[in-house]
Design a protein around this motif. Structure first.
Motif, PDB file in Angstrom:
ATOM      1  N   VAL A   6      -5.582  18.613  23.173  1.00  0.00           N
ATOM      2  CA  VAL A   6      -4.171  18.841  22.880  1.00  0.00           C
ATOM      3  C   VAL A   6      -4.037  19.970  21.870  1.00  0.00           C
ATOM      4  CG1 VAL A   6      -2.035  17.794  22.055  1.00  0.00           C
ATOM      5  CG2 VAL A   6      -3.765  16.366  23.161  1.00  0.00           C
ATOM      6  N   ASP A   7      -3.243  20.958  22.197  1.00  0.00           N
ATOM      7  CA  ASP A   7      -2.851  21.962  21.211  1.00  0.00           C
ATOM      8  C   ASP A   7      -1.501  21.493  20.678  1.00  0.00           C
ATOM      9  OD1 ASP A   7      -5.148  23.516  21.877  1.00  0.00           O
ATOM     10  OD2 ASP A   7      -4.083  24.237  23.640  1.00  0.00           O
ATOM     11  N   LEU A   8      -1.539  20.768  19.564  1.00  0.00           N
ATOM     12  CA  LEU A   8      -0.350  20.070  19.067  1.00  0.00           C
ATOM     13  C   LEU A   8       0.501  21.010  18.213  1.00  0.00           C
ATOM     14  CD1 LEU A   8       0.870  17.172  19.216  1.00  0.00           C
ATOM     15  CD2 LEU A   8      -0.148  16.771  16.971  1.00  0.00           C
ATOM     16  N   VAL A   9       1.714  21.230  18.662  1.00  0.00           N
ATOM     17  CA  VAL A   9       2.594  22.218  18.031  1.00  0.00           C
ATOM     18  C   VAL A   9       3.595  21.503  17.123  1.00  0.00           C
ATOM     19  CG1 VAL A   9       4.300  24.025  18.492  1.00  0.00           C
ATOM     20  CG2 VAL A   9       2.306  23.767  19.991  1.00  0.00           C
ATOM     21  N   PRO A  10       3.750  22.018  15.873  1.00  0.00           N
ATOM     22  CA  PRO A  10       4.613  21.354  14.890  1.00  0.00           C
ATOM     23  C   PRO A  10       6.093  21.568  15.184  1.00  0.00           C
ATOM     24  CG  PRO A  10       3.698  23.346  13.933  1.00  0.00           C
ATOM     25  CD  PRO A  10       3.069  23.193  15.287  1.00  0.00           C
ATOM     26  N   VAL A  11       6.576  20.945  16.232  1.00  0.00           N
ATOM     27  CA  VAL A  11       7.990  21.043  16.595  1.00  0.00           C
ATOM     28  C   VAL A  11       8.373  19.757  17.337  1.00  0.00           C
ATOM     29  CG1 VAL A  11       7.579  22.139  18.851  1.00  0.00           C
ATOM     30  CG2 VAL A  11       9.717  22.584  17.645  1.00  0.00           C
ATOM     31  N   LEU A  12       9.614  19.357  17.176  1.00  0.00           N
ATOM     32  CA  LEU A  12      10.161  18.263  17.984  1.00  0.00           C
ATOM     33  C   LEU A  12      11.131  18.899  18.978  1.00  0.00           C
ATOM     34  CD1 LEU A  12      11.011  15.716  15.124  1.00  0.00           C
ATOM     35  CD2 LEU A  12       9.014  15.660  16.628  1.00  0.00           C
ATOM     36  N   LEU A  13      10.844  18.765  20.266  1.00  0.00           N
ATOM     37  CA  LEU A  13      11.715  19.384  21.272  1.00  0.00           C
ATOM     38  C   LEU A  13      12.867  18.474  21.663  1.00  0.00           C
ATOM     39  CD1 LEU A  13       9.376  21.320  23.736  1.00  0.00           C
ATOM     40  CD2 LEU A  13      10.683  22.157  21.780  1.00  0.00           C
ATOM     41  N   GLY A  14      12.669  17.165  21.574  1.00  0.00           N
ATOM     42  CA  GLY A  14      13.759  16.240  21.865  1.00  0.00           C
ATOM     43  C   GLY A  14      13.950  15.952  23.338  1.00  0.00           C
ATOM     44  N   SER A  15      13.606  16.895  24.191  1.00  0.00           N
ATOM     45  CA  SER A  15      13.726  16.677  25.637  1.00  0.00           C
ATOM     46  C   SER A  15      12.813  17.659  26.347  1.00  0.00           C
ATOM     47  CB  SER A  15      15.166  16.880  26.100  1.00  0.00           C
ATOM     48  OG  SER A  15      15.562  18.219  25.833  1.00  0.00           O
ATOM     49  N   GLY A  16      12.594  17.415  27.630  1.00  0.00           N
ATOM     50  CA  GLY A  16      11.745  18.307  28.407  1.00  0.00           C
ATOM     51  C   GLY A  16      10.817  17.549  29.327  1.00  0.00           C
ATOM     52  N   VAL A  17       9.686  18.194  29.605  1.00  0.00           N
ATOM     53  CA  VAL A  17       8.687  17.617  30.505  1.00  0.00           C
ATOM     54  C   VAL A  17       7.597  16.971  29.666  1.00  0.00           C
ATOM     55  CG1 VAL A  17       7.051  18.115  32.376  1.00  0.00           C
ATOM     56  CG2 VAL A  17       9.141  19.508  32.125  1.00  0.00           C
ATOM     57  N   ARG A  18       7.384  15.683  29.857  1.00  0.00           N
ATOM     58  CA  ARG A  18       6.352  14.984  29.084  1.00  0.00           C
ATOM     59  C   ARG A  18       4.987  15.144  29.756  1.00  0.00           C
ATOM     60  NH1 ARG A  18       9.071  11.907  25.311  1.00  0.00           N
ATOM     61  NH2 ARG A  18      11.108  11.140  25.960  1.00  0.00           N
ATOM     62  N   TRP A  19       3.948  15.041  28.925  1.00  0.00           N
ATOM     63  CA  TRP A  19       2.602  15.195  29.477  1.00  0.00           C
ATOM     64  C   TRP A  19       2.200  13.955  30.274  1.00  0.00           C
ATOM     65  CZ3 TRP A  19      -2.079  17.387  26.230  1.00  0.00           C
ATOM     66  CH2 TRP A  19      -3.142  17.640  27.101  1.00  0.00           C
ATOM     67  N   PHE A  20       2.018  12.842  29.589  1.00  0.00           N
ATOM     68  CA  PHE A  20       1.539  11.644  30.274  1.00  0.00           C
ATOM     69  C   PHE A  20       2.669  10.644  30.427  1.00  0.00           C
ATOM     70  CE2 PHE A  20      -2.377  13.392  28.448  1.00  0.00           C
ATOM     71  CZ  PHE A  20      -3.142  13.454  29.602  1.00  0.00           C
ATOM     72  N   GLU A  21       3.053  10.392  31.643  1.00  0.00           N
ATOM     73  CA  GLU A  21       4.088   9.397  31.913  1.00  0.00           C
ATOM     74  C   GLU A  21       3.633   8.547  33.086  1.00  0.00           C
ATOM     75  OE1 GLU A  21       8.423   9.905  30.613  1.00  0.00           O
ATOM     76  OE2 GLU A  21       8.017  11.399  32.156  1.00  0.00           O
ATOM     77  N   ASN A  22       4.125   7.324  33.109  1.00  0.00           N
ATOM     78  CA  ASN A  22       3.833   6.429  34.242  1.00  0.00           C
ATOM     79  C   ASN A  22       2.337   6.289  34.500  1.00  0.00           C
ATOM     80  OD1 ASN A  22       6.708   6.433  34.716  1.00  0.00           O
ATOM     81  ND2 ASN A  22       6.406   8.419  35.687  1.00  0.00           N
ATOM     82  N   LEU A  23       1.565   6.043  33.457  1.00  0.00           N
ATOM     83  CA  LEU A  23       0.125   5.861  33.613  1.00  0.00           C
ATOM     84  C   LEU A  23      -0.154   4.649  34.491  1.00  0.00           C
ATOM     85  CD1 LEU A  23      -1.010   6.401  29.915  1.00  0.00           C
ATOM     86  CD2 LEU A  23      -1.245   8.011  31.814  1.00  0.00           C
ATOM     87  N   ALA A  24      -1.141   4.787  35.378  1.00  0.00           N
ATOM     88  CA  ALA A  24      -1.487   3.681  36.270  1.00  0.00           C
ATOM     89  C   ALA A  24      -2.083   2.518  35.475  1.00  0.00           C
ATOM     90  CB  ALA A  24      -2.468   4.162  37.330  1.00  0.00           C
ATOM     91  N   LYS A  25      -2.950   2.845  34.535  1.00  0.00           N
ATOM     92  CA  LYS A  25      -3.560   1.803  33.697  1.00  0.00           C
ATOM     93  C   LYS A  25      -3.362   2.193  32.238  1.00  0.00           C
ATOM     94  CE  LYS A  25      -7.110   2.073  37.134  1.00  0.00           C
ATOM     95  NZ  LYS A  25      -8.279   2.932  37.369  1.00  0.00           N
ATOM     96  N   SER A  26      -2.880   1.266  31.455  1.00  0.00           N
ATOM     97  CA  SER A  26      -2.730   1.556  30.029  1.00  0.00           C
ATOM     98  C   SER A  26      -3.009   0.287  29.240  1.00  0.00           C
ATOM     99  CB  SER A  26      -1.326   2.082  29.724  1.00  0.00           C
ATOM    100  OG  SER A  26      -0.351   1.107  30.035  1.00  0.00           O
ATOM    101  N   PRO A  27      -3.392   0.391  27.958  1.00  0.00           N
ATOM    102  CA  PRO A  27      -3.615   1.631  27.232  1.00  0.00           C
ATOM    103  C   PRO A  27      -4.886   2.352  27.665  1.00  0.00           C
ATOM    104  CG  PRO A  27      -4.260  -0.247  25.886  1.00  0.00           C
ATOM    105  CD  PRO A  27      -3.649  -0.811  27.126  1.00  0.00           C
ATOM    106  N   VAL A  28      -4.873   3.668  27.480  1.00  0.00           N
ATOM    107  CA  VAL A  28      -6.059   4.497  27.669  1.00  0.00           C
ATOM    108  C   VAL A  28      -6.593   4.835  26.282  1.00  0.00           C
ATOM    109  CG1 VAL A  28      -6.947   6.698  28.500  1.00  0.00           C
ATOM    110  CG2 VAL A  28      -5.157   5.515  29.788  1.00  0.00           C
ATOM    111  N   ARG A  29      -7.806   4.371  26.008  1.00  0.00           N
ATOM    112  CA  ARG A  29      -8.372   4.610  24.675  1.00  0.00           C
ATOM    113  C   ARG A  29      -9.148   5.921  24.641  1.00  0.00           C
ATOM    114  NH1 ARG A  29      -7.008   0.173  22.207  1.00  0.00           N
ATOM    115  NH2 ARG A  29      -6.765  -1.645  23.550  1.00  0.00           N
ATOM    116  N   LEU A  30      -8.987   6.623  23.516  1.00  0.00           N
ATOM    117  CA  LEU A  30      -9.660   7.901  23.307  1.00  0.00           C
ATOM    118  C   LEU A  30     -10.529   7.797  22.065  1.00  0.00           C
ATOM    119  CD1 LEU A  30      -6.386  10.024  23.692  1.00  0.00           C
ATOM    120  CD2 LEU A  30      -7.968   9.390  25.512  1.00  0.00           C
ATOM    121  N   GLY A  31     -11.501   8.679  21.942  1.00  0.00           N
ATOM    122  CA  GLY A  31     -12.295   8.730  20.714  1.00  0.00           C
ATOM    123  C   GLY A  31     -11.539   9.461  19.623  1.00  0.00           C
ATOM    124  N   ASP A  32     -12.052   9.406  18.402  1.00  0.00           N
ATOM    125  CA  ASP A  32     -11.454  10.232  17.348  1.00  0.00           C
ATOM    126  C   ASP A  32     -11.635  11.703  17.732  1.00  0.00           C
ATOM    127  OD1 ASP A  32     -10.376   8.433  15.445  1.00  0.00           O
ATOM    128  OD2 ASP A  32     -12.408   7.918  14.797  1.00  0.00           O
TER     129      ASP A  32
END
Lengths: 193, 193
Positions: free
Chosen positions: A149-175
């Motif tokens: 993730v290239d995380l940008v310091p802004v709140l857009l409030g609306s738009g296209v989300r990256w991960f939505e409607n995941l088939a299986k959740s939660p998805v765990r990630l490493g640090d």
């Protein structure tokens, strides 16, 4: 061993584009620094902070193939026939009869096929997935090794989300491995299976 | 000078609770380490990584008042009358006739009033906003100075989002101060006005 890595610029509130597919608020970090990062095409040269430039150069060197969706392919007009990464591009689409703009582009009927072909093309380098929907399909199918993730310091409030409607959740990630840029924080997560 | 700081644990995909208000997947970092961090109450002692513990201790020391919403107040039963932060708590609610569980709790009719009273109580320490909706109302009203995200390496896929329906967007933030914990990445952003 090639990894399949989803990579997007994302706002702190999870958007990878605004409601009109615009990315102006998310890609400033690619042009706000003093270090030049050339790409495989003349029309795209980045100017980044030293930290982002080093991060990006490594990512470019390690990339062996790219997977994208038909939507991104269409709105960029197939990157004019050559993608900035300079690697083979696999476009997931239902319209397999379309004409590819160059030998560098291959159409694939589904995500599993695209990943298999892209891995073959990439050899021991990485496969980069640059599409929100395709990344999610890869994740759902257990085909995704990492999320960068290239995380940008802004709140857009609306738009296209990256991960939505995941088939299986939660998805765990490493640090994550964290790289602090200017106008961006790079967070490299591994997907835990 | 007291800052008004919104602070929440958030999944990488932007959720601060699951669909049932559950936070099990988001608060693991508060108990997965070797450093004990006591709070103002006996029933809550954290055990964190050294990095998170140092970050948390500083946050606890600098906190002078807390603002929360009625929902969180209700589901925690008013924290049994004493909040772990050990500071005056201001609850934003329409039901001002409710009985406060102790002198530490004050009901406020709106966000502006809560911020004004909390700042007075905090003196030169910070006001912490621990509620997604109230934080958003503060942001919309231009009352928020900083957003401190405890970013958890998990995709929840669904649940309660932190910032939704922003009155004005985009909201630009500064580059964050980054503290790398275990099971969490602390990102401290300033709101740019």
């Amino acid at each position: 061993m090639a990894k399949v890595i989803a990579n997007m610029s994302m706002s702190l509130d999870g958007f990878i584009a605004d409601t009109a597919d615009g990315i102006d608020n998310l890609f400033g970090w690619m042009g706000n620094g003093e270090i030049e990062v050339p790409t495989a095409v003349e029309w795209a040269t980045f100017r980044m902070s030293p930290a982002s430039a080093a991060y990006m150069k490594e990512a470019l060197e390690n990339a062996g193939a790219l997977i994208t969706g038909r939507h991104l392919y269409d709105i960029t007009s197939g990157w004019g026939g050559k993608h900035p990464l300079g690697v083979p591009v696999f476009v997931v689409t239902h319209r397999l009869d379309a004409e590819a703009p160059s030998d560098a582009f291959t159409f694939a009927g589904n995500v599993a096929e695209a990943v298999a072909e892209a891995k073959k093309a990439a050899g021991d380098r990485n496969v980069v997935v640059a599409s929100a929907k395709i990344a999610q399909q890869c994740l759902d199918a257990g085909l995704l090794d990492a999320i960068h993730v290239d995380l940008v310091p802004v709140l857009l409030g609306s738009g296209v989300r990256w991960f939505e409607n995941l088939a299986k959740s939660p998805v765990r990630l490493g640090d994550p491995v964290v790289i602090e840029g200017h106008g961006v924080t790079h967070l490299a997560y591994e997907v835990q299976r």
